[in-house]
Write a protein that holds these residues in place. Structure first.
Motif, mmCIF file in Angstrom:
data_model
loop_
_atom_site.group_PDB
_atom_site.id
_atom_site.type_symbol
_atom_site.label_atom_id
_atom_site.label_comp_id
_atom_site.label_asym_id
_atom_site.label_seq_id
_atom_site.Cartn_x
_atom_site.Cartn_y
_atom_site.Cartn_z
ATOM 1 N N SER A 1 -23.193 -49.896 5.343
ATOM 2 C CA SER A 1 -24.860 -50.227 5.432
ATOM 3 C C SER A 1 -25.711 -50.324 4.022
ATOM 4 O O SER A 1 -24.956 -50.158 3.142
ATOM 5 C CB SER A 1 -25.447 -48.702 6.201
ATOM 6 N N THR B 1 -22.964 -55.097 8.886
ATOM 7 C CA THR B 1 -23.767 -54.043 8.046
ATOM 8 C C THR B 1 -25.159 -53.708 8.630
ATOM 9 O O THR B 1 -25.973 -54.547 8.725
ATOM 10 C CB THR B 1 -23.890 -54.988 6.801
ATOM 11 N N SER C 1 -21.637 -61.402 7.815
ATOM 12 C CA SER C 1 -21.371 -59.998 7.501
ATOM 13 C C SER C 1 -22.826 -59.253 7.735
ATOM 14 O O SER C 1 -22.562 -57.962 8.029
ATOM 15 C CB SER C 1 -21.666 -59.785 5.841
ATOM 16 N N ASP D 1 -20.110 -56.074 2.513
ATOM 17 C CA ASP D 1 -19.066 -56.139 3.658
ATOM 18 C C ASP D 1 -17.624 -56.342 2.993
ATOM 19 O O ASP D 1 -16.839 -55.628 3.506
ATOM 20 C CB ASP D 1 -19.371 -57.262 4.512
#
Length: 262
Positions: free
Chosen positions: A137, A163, A159, A131
């Motif tokens: 991702s 994500t 995060s 992040d």
């Protein structure tokens, strides 16, 4: 404002176990920072339990919705509900976000791939690092620790909510990635070329392996290149390896040094 019931306490405690998280489609977030991040990022929060001060703070949050149930509880109840050694002032029950295993992974930047990460603290820390360095991702193996494990949620410090995670069979995924993009797949190993003497490709998959065993052979065979973080110590006198989360930070920092605007 209602008080926490025994049934609610039992329900929250049940979410410490993966079986019940899967059945209920919910997970726990604990403490001011993580609960505020959940609200801020638009997660669906079902229930917030805590001290009167904690509840006042969460009710006052600009993103708090009318659908959240706020319940007051005692310190003893928080101790019983918390997964932490020292219970925070409050916690939230959050609905798991909908996920698509067929989601297309963007091919125009670095894709971080994790093979068999077992330690919740490591996965949570890697999520936070990803992040920080702007990765939207992660792709993880099917046996990587569950991202909704309370220890992962705590280590990620919010995060997790920003994500996306795709859980899949890595050898199949990497073969499809190479076929679709022709981009390299980098394996972070102990015997690869020096990271700092190579130029990080702009678009690639970067694979990190299990804490003790590294990248499994069938996944390593899908990688097109290797890369390593050099150690600056006399041969035979240094540590065996770096922690996988620390390694991810070094690798992503170097990627951003080379490609700051990617």
């Amino acid at each position: 404002m209602s008080m926490l019931s025994n049934n609610q306490l039992k329900w929250v405690r049940s979410l410490h176990q993966k079986k019940f998280r899967e059945e209920e489609g919910c997970f726990l977030a604990e403490g001011n920072k993580v609960v505020e991040e959940a609200l801020q990022t638009g997660m669906t929060v079902s229930l917030i339990a805590g001290t009167p001060e904690f509840l006042h703070r969460m009710k006052s949050h600009p993103a708090a919705s009318a659908g959240i149930e706020f319940v007051e509880c005692t310190r003893q109840q928080l101790d019983r509900m918390s997964s932490l050694s020292t219970a925070p002032d409050g916690l939230a029950v959050i609905r798991k976000p909908a996920t698509s295993h067929d989601e297309v992974v963007p091919s125009d930047h670095l894709v971080l791939v994790l093979d068999g990460i077992r330690d919740p603290g490591n996965l949570g820390t890697i999520l936070r690092i990803a992040d920080w360095f702007g990765l939207p991702s992660l792709v993880v193996s099917e046996d990587t620790v569950e991202e909704f494990n309370p220890k992962v949620v705590q280590a990620a410090m919010g995060s997790l909510f920003r994500t996306k995670i795709r859980r899949t069979k890595l050898d199949t995924f990497l073969a499809a990635y190479i076929a679709a993009t022709a981009h390299p797949v980098l394996a972070a190993t102990m015997d690869g070329p020096d990271l700092f003497k190579s130029r990080f490709p702009k678009s690639a998959c970067l694979v990190l392996g299990n804490e003790s065993e590294g990248i499994r052979p069938e996944v390593l065979s899908c990688c097109t290149e290797r890369i390593s973080i050099p150690g600056y110590f006399k041969s035979g006198q240094g540590p065996e390896s770096l922690n996988v989360a620390v390694s991810s930070a070094v690798l992503l920092a170097e990627y951003r040094r080379v490609h700051p605007d990617q």
